[in-house]
Design a protein around this motif. Structure first.
Motif, short mmCIF file in Angstrom:
data_model
loop_
_atom_site.label_atom_id
_atom_site.label_comp_id
_atom_site.label_asym_id
_atom_site.label_seq_id
_atom_site.Cartn_x
_atom_site.Cartn_y
_atom_site.Cartn_z
N ARG A 15 0.76 -1.29 -0.05
CA ARG A 15 0.04 -0.02 -0.04
C ARG A 15 0.93 1.08 -0.22
N LEU A 37 -4.55 4.21 -4.88
CA LEU A 37 -5.00 3.27 -6.05
C LEU A 37 -5.97 4.41 -6.96
N LEU A 73 -13.73 1.38 0.30
CA LEU A 73 -12.58 0.64 0.90
C LEU A 73 -11.63 0.31 -0.38
N LEU A 74 -12.29 0.10 -1.39
CA LEU A 74 -11.42 -0.15 -2.58
C LEU A 74 -10.22 0.94 -2.77
N TRP A 134 -8.74 3.94 5.78
CA TRP A 134 -9.06 2.57 5.44
C TRP A 134 -9.10 1.76 6.45
N ARG A 176 -12.34 -0.07 7.57
CA ARG A 176 -12.38 -1.48 7.51
C ARG A 176 -12.61 -2.26 8.79
N ILE A 205 -25.58 -10.40 -5.68
CA ILE A 205 -25.14 -9.44 -4.75
C ILE A 205 -26.26 -8.75 -4.32
N PHE A 260 -19.15 -2.10 -3.43
CA PHE A 260 -19.82 -3.64 -3.17
C PHE A 260 -20.31 -4.00 -4.31
N ALA A 294 -17.67 -3.73 -7.43
CA ALA A 294 -16.65 -4.75 -7.07
C ALA A 294 -17.23 -6.08 -7.31
N GLY A 295 -18.48 -6.11 -6.68
CA GLY A 295 -19.06 -7.63 -6.41
C GLY A 295 -19.78 -8.21 -7.61
N THR A 347 -16.56 -8.42 -11.08
CA THR A 347 -15.34 -9.14 -11.16
C THR A 347 -15.77 -10.61 -11.41
N THR A 348 -16.78 -10.85 -10.61
CA THR A 348 -17.57 -12.14 -10.47
C THR A 348 -17.88 -12.73 -11.92
N PRO A 384 -9.84 -11.67 -13.90
CA PRO A 384 -11.12 -10.52 -14.17
C PRO A 384 -10.60 -9.17 -13.84
N VAL A 385 -9.36 -9.06 -13.22
CA VAL A 385 -9.16 -7.49 -12.94
C VAL A 385 -7.67 -7.73 -13.65
N VAL A 414 -4.14 -3.40 -12.24
CA VAL A 414 -4.20 -2.45 -11.03
C VAL A 414 -3.24 -1.30 -10.93
N ARG A 466 -1.48 2.21 -8.97
CA ARG A 466 -1.18 3.01 -7.91
C ARG A 466 -0.35 4.34 -8.36
C1 HEM Z 1 -13.20 -13.12 -9.01
C2 HEM Z 1 -13.86 -12.18 -8.05
C3 HEM Z 1 -12.99 -10.99 -7.66
C4 HEM Z 1 -11.72 -10.53 -7.98
C5 HEM Z 1 -10.83 -10.98 -9.20
C6 HEM Z 1 -11.44 -9.32 -7.44
C7 HEM Z 1 -10.16 -8.70 -7.49
C8 HEM Z 1 -9.71 -7.67 -6.46
C9 HEM Z 1 -8.42 -6.87 -6.54
C10 HEM Z 1 -7.53 -7.37 -7.17
C11 HEM Z 1 -8.49 -6.10 -5.46
C12 HEM Z 1 -7.43 -5.10 -4.80
C13 HEM Z 1 -7.20 -3.89 -5.94
C14 HEM Z 1 -6.03 -2.99 -5.57
O1 HEM Z 1 -5.76 -2.87 -4.44
O2 HEM Z 1 -5.69 -2.69 -6.44
C15 HEM Z 1 -9.96 -6.20 -4.82
C16 HEM Z 1 -10.09 -5.41 -3.73
C17 HEM Z 1 -11.62 -5.30 -3.09
N1 HEM Z 1 -12.59 -6.20 -3.58
FE1 HEM Z 1 -12.44 -7.53 -5.07
N2 HEM Z 1 -12.55 -9.18 -6.36
C18 HEM Z 1 -13.37 -9.88 -6.62
C19 HEM Z 1 -14.59 -10.04 -6.02
C20 HEM Z 1 -15.19 -9.16 -5.11
C21 HEM Z 1 -16.40 -9.35 -4.51
C22 HEM Z 1 -17.46 -10.37 -4.70
C23 HEM Z 1 -16.45 -8.09 -3.62
C24 HEM Z 1 -17.66 -7.74 -2.60
C25 HEM Z 1 -18.94 -8.31 -2.71
C26 HEM Z 1 -15.29 -7.40 -3.78
C27 HEM Z 1 -15.02 -6.24 -3.08
C28 HEM Z 1 -13.85 -5.85 -2.96
C29 HEM Z 1 -13.21 -4.83 -1.95
C30 HEM Z 1 -14.25 -4.12 -1.12
C31 HEM Z 1 -11.79 -4.46 -2.08
C32 HEM Z 1 -11.28 -3.36 -1.34
C33 HEM Z 1 -10.54 -4.33 -0.18
C34 HEM Z 1 -9.66 -3.36 0.73
O3 HEM Z 1 -9.01 -2.66 0.25
O4 HEM Z 1 -9.96 -3.52 2.07
N3 HEM Z 1 -14.45 -8.03 -4.36
N4 HEM Z 1 -10.49 -6.96 -5.46
#
Ligand code: HEM
Length: 438
Positions: free
Chosen positions: A105, A109, A119-120, A127, A131, A187, A308, A311-312, A315-316, A375-376, A379, A381
């Motif tokens: 970190r 981002l 949060l993201l 954060w 969190r 979701i 949520f 991101a939720g 990605t999925t 899926p992502v 990323v 910074r």
């Molecule tokens: C295949 C499914 C998923 C992938 C590939 C994925 C990928 C990622 C990645 C790469 C990050 C970090 C981004 C960064 O720091 O640059 C991230 C963070 C996050 N994702 Fe996902 N994600 C997925 C599913 C989900 C789901 C289902 C949710 C919510 C329901 C979610 C919520 C979040 C949140 C809230 C963060 C920030 C976490 C933090 O910094 O505390 N993601 N995700």
């Protein structure tokens, strides 16, 4: 009369001359500033050799396809600069050891999708605070009842597919849109206890369309040197479409929050809600309080719901679509997964939480598919303080650092495949067994 006309014409001429003079001075000052800015950036990045770039277009005119990054990563291991126009460089990281330093970190981002400071996007103490407030939302027990709810959403999707196939068995089916609606439906049910009819009601799929528009437009914008300027972007058709998509997406999340706030007014107290039903993510957000009894502001609340929701589901949806694609390309693995799941379920039709842990072969295939097609894919910074990598090379604050996941997790294995074949042999192929140890 003639005298007055001549006077007016000469005054106009003088004004035009003056304006032209100002414009010329402005262009000279701006060009000089840009020249020195570029020289400074070139000096900063001199320790990082990279592909040749045009002084005005940078590397924008070179196709930003995976294959191009693979070639660059092979040529410039660890990291290399990629120029988004002549004055905006980004450093692409191509080695896990470099990424490790950044993943701690060290920076903010950069997200071009406007989902607020959830949060993201958050960083540092804010954060940590947010969190901690949301910790209950990440508890394992919260996830367990989701299995049945997601299975219901999947059933709606499969019924739709059966109908479509029956209508015309020869027609191919574009799965991604259907899968996106299914994950959005899931979701909405799981995190927001919101019964949506988005899978079956055409009027309700505007959020998914808006998100798809947003992501495509963001991609188009970041790969253009000129569209990065907010003023220019807002005047373009794409800029206007982007604004429209954002307001549609925000309308959706605001509606979900407003309806819940309304229902909470009737339920009044948290204990009453707990007695009635389990707490979902939105309940937790609305009831979260720090040690001083302060809850989330309306702005923070909207940002977390947006995060949520976006991101939720996106990605999925992309992950599931790629898994289906991988399975279609590898029928032998698909068959083994089917057999494994059939053995676990026996006569049952519904999947339970405990079944998931027994699906070892299927899990390995899922992990391999995610490795092959993340899926992502990127990323990023923006450095908030200078950084020094393990080999002594440094970068100052303010620079954009992009991790190309396909570079980071994929290309190194391409570029290293001859020199270090022990990491991943034949990285392009799906080998379920290799996910065993991960
Ligand atoms: C295949 C499914 C998923 C992938 C590939 C994925 C990928 C990622 C990645 C790469 C990050 C970090 C981004 C960064 O720091 O640059 C991230 C963070 C996050 N994702 Fe996902 N994600 C997925 C599913 C989900 C789901 C289902 C949710 C919510 C329901 C979610 C919520 C979040 C949140 C809230 C963060 C920030 C976490 C933090 O910094 O505390 N993601 N995700």
């Amino acid at each position: 009369m003639v005298f007055t006309t001549e006077k007016t014409a000469s005054l106009t001429f003088q004004i035009v001359q003056l304006c032209a003079g100002f414009c010329l001075v402005y262009v000279v000052i701006k060009s000089t500033q840009l020249y020195f800015k570029r020289q400074k950036l070139l000096k900063t990045l001199e320790g990082f050799p990279g592909p040749p770039s045009h002084w005005l277009y940078g590397n924008i005119h070179q196709v930003s396809k995976k294959i191009q990054y693979m070639c660059w990563a092979e040529k410039f291991p660890y990291a290399f600069p990629r120029w988004f126009g002549g004055f905006v460089p980004a450093v692409v990281i191509t080695h896990p050891d470099y990424a490790k330093t950044l993943f701690s970190r060290n920076g903010n981002l950069l997200l071009f999708v406007p989902i607020g400071r959830g949060l993201l996007v958050l960083n540092g103490p804010k954060w940590h605070q947010q969190r901690r407030l949301l910790t209950p939302a990440f508890h394992y027990d919260i996830l367990k009842p989701y299995v049945a709810q997601i299975a219901d959403s999947v059933k709606v999707m499969l019924d739709k597919w059966e109908k479509l196939i029956a209508e015309d068995p020869t027609k191919s089916l574009e799965m991604f849109d259907h899968v996106s609606l299914m994950t959005l439906d899931s979701i909405m049910k799981c995190a927001f206890s919101y019964k949506s009819s988005c899978q079956t009601d055409k009027e309700q799929d505007y959020y998914v369309n808006a998100v798809q528009d947003m992501t495509l437009l963001v991609f188009q914008r970041v790969t253009s040197a000129f569209l990065r300027n907010q003023l220019i972007y807002s005047c373009t058709l794409s800029g206007r479409r982007f604004k429209e998509a954002c307001s549609l997406a925000h309308h959706h999340t605001e509606k979900v929050i407003a309806e819940r706030k309304e229902s909470l007014k009737n339920e009044r107290e948290l204990e009453k809600i707990q007695k009635k039903r389990r707490l979902d993510f939105l309940d937790i957000l609305l009831c979260a309080k720090d040690e001083n009894g302060v809850g989330l502001s309306d702005e923070d609340l909207r940002a977390e719901v947006d995060t949520f929701m976006f991101a939720g589901h996106d990605t999925t949806a992309s992950g599931i679509s790629w898994i289906l694609h991988s399975m279609a390309q590898h029928p032998e693995h698909q068959q083994k997964c089917r057999e494994e799941i059939k053995d676990i379920l026996g006569d049952r039709e519904d999947i339970h939480w405990d079944d998931l842990g027994k699906m070892t072969y299927t899990t390995m295939c899922i992990k391999e598919s995610l490795r092959l097609n993340s899926p992502v894919p990127v990323v990023s910074r923006q450095l908030s303080k200078p950084i020094t990598f393990f080999d002594g090379r440094t970068l100052p604050e303010g620079l954009h650092i992009f991790f190309k996941s396909e570079v980071l997790f994929f290309i190194p294995f391409y570029s290293l495949k001859h020199s270090r074949p022990t990491i991943f042999q034949n990285p392009e192929s799906l080998k379920s067994r290799r996910a065993k140890s991960s």
